[in-house]
Write a protein that holds these residues in place. Structure first.
Motif, PDB file in Angstrom:
ATOM      1  N   ALA A  31      82.307 136.349  71.099  1.00  0.00           N
ATOM      2  CA  ALA A  31      83.007 135.702  72.210  1.00  0.00           C
ATOM      3  C   ALA A  31      84.497 135.658  71.880  1.00  0.00           C
ATOM      4  O   ALA A  31      84.885 135.485  70.723  1.00  0.00           O
ATOM      5  CB  ALA A  31      82.471 134.294  72.407  1.00  0.00           C
ATOM      6  N   ILE A  32      85.321 135.826  72.874  1.00  0.00           N
ATOM      7  CA  ILE A  32      86.761 135.842  72.657  1.00  0.00           C
ATOM      8  C   ILE A  32      87.365 134.634  73.366  1.00  0.00           C
ATOM      9  O   ILE A  32      86.994 134.312  74.481  1.00  0.00           O
ATOM     10  CB  ILE A  32      87.373 137.172  73.139  1.00  0.00           C
ATOM     11  N   SER A  33      88.249 133.936  72.671  1.00  0.00           N
ATOM     12  CA  SER A  33      88.843 132.724  73.235  1.00  0.00           C
ATOM     13  C   SER A  33      90.052 133.074  74.100  1.00  0.00           C
ATOM     14  O   SER A  33      90.615 134.163  74.002  1.00  0.00           O
ATOM     15  CB  SER A  33      89.267 131.775  72.119  1.00  0.00           C
ATOM     16  N   ALA A  34      90.463 132.107  74.910  1.00  0.00           N
ATOM     17  CA  ALA A  34      91.632 132.306  75.762  1.00  0.00           C
ATOM     18  C   ALA A  34      92.878 132.539  74.902  1.00  0.00           C
ATOM     19  O   ALA A  34      93.730 133.356  75.239  1.00  0.00           O
ATOM     20  CB  ALA A  34      91.830 131.094  76.665  1.00  0.00           C
ATOM     21  N   ALA A  35      92.972 131.846  73.778  1.00  0.00           N
ATOM     22  CA  ALA A  35      94.130 132.012  72.887  1.00  0.00           C
ATOM     23  C   ALA A  35      94.183 133.430  72.326  1.00  0.00           C
ATOM     24  O   ALA A  35      95.257 134.033  72.225  1.00  0.00           O
ATOM     25  CB  ALA A  35      94.070 130.998  71.755  1.00  0.00           C
ATOM     26  N   GLU A  36      93.014 133.985  71.973  1.00  0.00           N
ATOM     27  CA  GLU A  36      92.971 135.346  71.455  1.00  0.00           C
ATOM     28  C   GLU A  36      93.344 136.355  72.535  1.00  0.00           C
ATOM     29  O   GLU A  36      94.013 137.347  72.263  1.00  0.00           O
ATOM     30  CB  GLU A  36      91.580 135.670  70.897  1.00  0.00           C
ATOM     31  N   LEU A  37      92.922 136.099  73.782  1.00  0.00           N
ATOM     32  CA  LEU A  37      93.284 136.992  74.879  1.00  0.00           C
ATOM     33  C   LEU A  37      94.797 137.037  75.072  1.00  0.00           C
ATOM     34  O   LEU A  37      95.367 138.087  75.326  1.00  0.00           O
ATOM     35  CB  LEU A  37      92.631 136.539  76.180  1.00  0.00           C
ATOM     36  N   LYS A  38      95.454 135.897  74.927  1.00  0.00           N
ATOM     37  CA  LYS A  38      96.904 135.841  75.088  1.00  0.00           C
ATOM     38  C   LYS A  38      97.632 136.609  73.993  1.00  0.00           C
ATOM     39  O   LYS A  38      98.738 137.091  74.194  1.00  0.00           O
ATOM     40  CB  LYS A  38      97.385 134.397  75.112  1.00  0.00           C
ATOM     41  N   GLY A  43      98.531 145.350  78.418  1.00  0.00           N
ATOM     42  CA  GLY A  43      98.317 146.729  78.786  1.00  0.00           C
ATOM     43  C   GLY A  43      97.634 147.570  77.721  1.00  0.00           C
ATOM     44  O   GLY A  43      97.466 148.761  77.891  1.00  0.00           O
ATOM     45  N   SER A  44      97.233 146.971  76.624  1.00  0.00           N
ATOM     46  CA  SER A  44      96.602 147.736  75.554  1.00  0.00           C
ATOM     47  C   SER A  44      95.136 148.000  75.878  1.00  0.00           C
ATOM     48  O   SER A  44      94.543 147.355  76.746  1.00  0.00           O
ATOM     49  CB  SER A  44      96.689 146.974  74.231  1.00  0.00           C
ATOM     50  N   TYR A  45      94.553 148.954  75.170  1.00  0.00           N
ATOM     51  CA  TYR A  45      93.130 149.257  75.334  1.00  0.00           C
ATOM     52  C   TYR A  45      92.303 148.017  74.992  1.00  0.00           C
ATOM     53  O   TYR A  45      91.344 147.696  75.693  1.00  0.00           O
ATOM     54  CB  TYR A  45      92.746 150.436  74.429  1.00  0.00           C
ATOM     55  N   ALA A  46      92.710 147.303  73.945  1.00  0.00           N
ATOM     56  CA  ALA A  46      91.976 146.099  73.543  1.00  0.00           C
ATOM     57  C   ALA A  46      92.032 145.048  74.648  1.00  0.00           C
ATOM     58  O   ALA A  46      91.039 144.372  74.922  1.00  0.00           O
ATOM     59  CB  ALA A  46      92.545 145.541  72.240  1.00  0.00           C
ATOM     60  N   ILE A 110      85.378 146.937  91.115  1.00  0.00           N
ATOM     61  CA  ILE A 110      86.420 146.119  90.518  1.00  0.00           C
ATOM     62  C   ILE A 110      87.254 146.965  89.564  1.00  0.00           C
ATOM     63  O   ILE A 110      86.739 147.484  88.575  1.00  0.00           O
ATOM     64  CB  ILE A 110      85.805 144.920  89.776  1.00  0.00           C
ATOM     65  N   GLU A 111      88.511 147.101  89.890  1.00  0.00           N
ATOM     66  CA  GLU A 111      89.463 147.841  89.056  1.00  0.00           C
ATOM     67  C   GLU A 111      90.205 146.822  88.195  1.00  0.00           C
ATOM     68  O   GLU A 111      90.770 145.863  88.706  1.00  0.00           O
ATOM     69  CB  GLU A 111      90.448 148.623  89.938  1.00  0.00           C
ATOM     70  N   LEU A 112      90.178 147.024  86.884  1.00  0.00           N
ATOM     71  CA  LEU A 112      90.814 146.102  85.949  1.00  0.00           C
ATOM     72  C   LEU A 112      92.170 146.654  85.537  1.00  0.00           C
ATOM     73  O   LEU A 112      92.274 147.816  85.144  1.00  0.00           O
ATOM     74  CB  LEU A 112      89.936 145.921  84.716  1.00  0.00           C
ATOM     75  N   LYS A 113      93.179 145.826  85.614  1.00  0.00           N
ATOM     76  CA  LYS A 113      94.532 146.239  85.232  1.00  0.00           C
ATOM     77  C   LYS A 113      95.125 145.222  84.271  1.00  0.00           C
ATOM     78  O   LYS A 113      94.961 144.016  84.442  1.00  0.00           O
ATOM     79  CB  LYS A 113      95.444 146.367  86.465  1.00  0.00           C
ATOM     80  N   THR A 114      95.806 145.710  83.249  1.00  0.00           N
ATOM     81  CA  THR A 114      96.493 144.850  82.297  1.00  0.00           C
ATOM     82  C   THR A 114      97.934 145.316  82.167  1.00  0.00           C
ATOM     83  O   THR A 114      98.266 146.461  82.476  1.00  0.00           O
ATOM     84  CB  THR A 114      95.815 144.894  80.908  1.00  0.00           C
ATOM     85  N   GLY A 115      98.787 144.412  81.708  1.00  0.00           N
ATOM     86  CA  GLY A 115     100.192 144.762  81.520  1.00  0.00           C
ATOM     87  C   GLY A 115     100.829 145.210  82.816  1.00  0.00           C
ATOM     88  O   GLY A 115     100.603 144.636  83.873  1.00  0.00           O
ATOM     89  N   ALA A 116     101.611 146.281  82.757  1.00  0.00           N
ATOM     90  CA  ALA A 116     102.320 146.793  83.931  1.00  0.00           C
ATOM     91  C   ALA A 116     101.540 147.889  84.647  1.00  0.00           C
ATOM     92  O   ALA A 116     102.069 148.535  85.548  1.00  0.00           O
ATOM     93  CB  ALA A 116     103.686 147.328  83.509  1.00  0.00           C
TER      94      ALA A 116
END
Length: 160
Positions: A31-38, A43-46, A110-116
């Motif tokens: 499980a990943i925490s909100a703090a780790e997500l931040k 925009g990274s693969y991770a 559902i298309e997932l986008k991160t970063g820019a």
């Protein structure tokens, strides 16, 4: 005990999470925490993988059937041995997650986008085709953006 190839690569790169004492990496995602997500690079693969995991967990918590769609390159064998990575042209523009939303089973792509990152022209064309047929096509940057579209599935609708 032999050290895995992944562990050697991580160690060579000086990564903190390199596997110690030759132990194999954990087989299941934790499980990943909100703090780790931040802390993940935008925009990274991770970051993309973590967002996908969060979306799938949220959908599962509402009893929504969903599957990740892996649209990356295909592995193709070479005639002389070895493998090449080839573009998977058949899946250009396909979303990252496909779900069946209760109560009526509406298809959600559902298309997932991160970063820019932003949608490609192929993704926009694919979404337009599916929307004309009644599908819900979403572009999200945070799993909580799905909440307005979710209603809990009735217990008798689930395979339990």
């Amino acid at each position: 005990m032999p050290v895995s190839l992944r562990a050697r690569r991580l160690k060579r790169r000086g990564r903190k999470d390199a596997v110690r004492d030759g132990a194999a990496p954990p087989a299941t995602p934790r499980a990943i925490s909100a703090a780790e997500l931040k802390q993940l690079a935008r925009g990274s693969y991770a970051a993309h993988q973590s967002l996908q995991e969060a979306v799938l967990k949220l959908l599962a918590s509402f009893g929504v059937e969903a599957v990740p769609l892996h649209t990356g390159p295909r592995v193709a064998p070479r005639e002389d041995g070895g493998f090449d990575l080839r573009t998977n042209k058949a899946q250009h523009g396909v979303a990252d997650v496909m779900a069946c939303l209760p109560p009526n089973g509406r298809l959600a792509l559902i298309e997932l986008k991160t970063g820019a990152a932003r949608q490609s022209d192929a993704q926009k064309r694919t979404n337009a085709r599916f929307e004309r047929m009644g599908a819900l096509c979403l572009e999200i940057r945070n799993a909580l953006e799905l909440m307005p579209h979710l209603t809990p599935a009735r217990k008798d609708d689930r395979d339990e």
